[in-house]
Design an enzyme around this catalytic site. Structure first.
Site, mmCIF file in Angstrom:
data_model
loop_
_atom_site.group_PDB
_atom_site.id
_atom_site.type_symbol
_atom_site.label_atom_id
_atom_site.label_comp_id
_atom_site.label_asym_id
_atom_site.label_seq_id
_atom_site.Cartn_x
_atom_site.Cartn_y
_atom_site.Cartn_z
ATOM 1 N N HIS A 136 27.454 34.706 36.426
ATOM 2 C CA HIS A 136 28.780 35.319 36.423
ATOM 3 C C HIS A 136 28.511 36.369 35.606
ATOM 4 C CE1 HIS A 136 32.938 36.035 37.340
ATOM 5 N NE2 HIS A 136 33.368 35.069 36.675
ATOM 6 N N CYS A 273 36.683 32.514 30.158
ATOM 7 C CA CYS A 273 36.556 33.509 31.307
ATOM 8 C C CYS A 273 37.771 33.293 32.219
ATOM 9 C CB CYS A 273 35.566 33.210 32.039
ATOM 10 S SG CYS A 273 35.249 31.310 32.503
ATOM 11 N N ARG A 313 37.905 42.939 32.160
ATOM 12 C CA ARG A 313 37.147 42.696 33.482
ATOM 13 C C ARG A 313 37.289 43.943 34.302
ATOM 14 N NH1 ARG A 313 35.899 37.967 36.029
ATOM 15 N NH2 ARG A 313 34.645 39.568 37.270
#
Ligand code: CP
Ligand code: NVA
Length: 327
Positions: A136, A273, A313
């Site tokens: 990821h 996350c 992000r």
């Protein structure tokens, strides 16, 4: 300004970028974040088209890439599993060649790592792995930016990952540790440790002599002195049939205020996350009320940086797209 060495490159795993390139990307993301706060959105991707393909569900990755592309002047187009029907209606390599002719970059969220790698090979434009079963990387770029914001220097920084030590997030944090010199401790039960040989391979190819990767079931060894405690779900997407087994293996590693205190530091931050099962009233845990990887006292408390990570992000996705598409 010199063109970045990242121009034209794909990000399938953090292994694809050097430590210097990751640092360049984080610095660009930090700069873009500051500019966005002033209302500045340099349209460096004006006229470009970006595809976002999701074979698994997403909240953060989707909203990050959509807004990051739009604020960069590009047009984002989202495709779900049923739109594409990978490997059912058409082969991955044929779809990749079509997308490569039409789009300037593609974010791909899927299952096996080999699928995103094959897509990138045939697309011929930058492809960004937005999560696969193994890695990821776009998440960990945001995590690294968040750690830089809290602590500055990453080399030598002690970080403890707690939970499924063999999943995509843990593996990518381990790659980041080898690249940038984190002192990563993976606190996980024997059954959920990184695949054999991975840690030795990563340390052998480490770019920083401060890199440490310790895998342990001992909370004291894992937590002492840690600047950050990092959590993830106990059951990753696609592994739902393992839920009961994971609860049994991980329930003792729920992150509580007591666990956080075992770092011995007042400035330890909590990272996740997301999505997270937290607290006792988690509506989404109806089928398995025992799933709860972190107490609300921590998740909602002053040490939590989880929504900074979510915001980051977007800034890191923006930097990634700008540097790999425009240079
Ligand atoms: N962290 C993350 O990738 O979130 P989503 O699955 O919601 O995109
Ligand atoms: N390990 C998790 C990460 C979610 C962002 C999963 O793959 O579901």
């Amino acid at each position: 300004m010199a063109v970045s060495t990242l121009k034209g490159r794909s990000l399938l795993s953090l292994r694809d970028f050097s430590a210097a390139e990751i640092t360049e990307l984080l610095e660009h993301a930090g700069d873009l974040k500051e500019r966005a706060a002033r209302g500045e959105h340099p349209p460096v991707l004006a006229g470009r088209n970006i595809a976002l393909i999701f074979l698994k569900p997403s909240c953060r990755t989707r909203v990050s890439f959509v807004v990051a592309a739009t604020q960069s002047g590009a047009h984002p187009e989202v495709f779900g599993r049923e739109d594409i029907r990978f490997g059912i209606k058409e082969s991955v390599r044929d779809i990749a060649r079509v997308f490569g002719r039409v789009f300037d970059g593609v974010m791909f969220r899927g299952f096996e790592h080999g699928t995103v790698a094959e897509f990138a090979e045939y697309a011929g434009v930058p492809v960004w792995n937005g999560l696969c079963d193994s890695y990821h990387p776009t998440q960990v770029l945001a995590d690294l930016l968040t750690l830089r914001e809290s602590f500055g220097e990453l080399a030598g920084l002690p970080v403890t990952y707690v939970g499924d030590g063999r999943n995509n997030t843990a593996t990518t944090l381990a790659i980041a540790a080898a690249k940038l010199g984190l002192d990563l401790r993976i606190l996980a039960p024997e059954q959920l440790r990184p695949t054999p040989g991975l840690v030795a391979d990563l340390l052998a190819e480490a770019e920083s002599d401060q890199a440490r990767i310790t895998v342990t079931s001992d909370p004291t060894a894992a937590l002492r002195g840690s600047a950050a405690v990092y959590g993830d779900v106990w059951v990753s997407m696609g592994e739902e049939d393992r839920t009961a087994e994971r609860i049994a293996l991980l329930r003792d590693l729920k992150v509580t205020a007591g666990l956080m205190a075992r770092t011995g530091r007042a400035d330890t931050v909590y990272l996740h996350c997301l999505p997270a099962f937290h607290g006792l009233d988690t509506e989404t845990a109806i089928d398995h009320p025992d799933i709860c990887e972190v107490d609300d006292e921590v998740f909602e408390g002053p040490q939590s940086r989880v929504f900074d990570q979510s915001e980051n992000r977007m800034h890191t996705a923006k930097a990634l797209m700008q540097l790999t598409v425009a240079g």
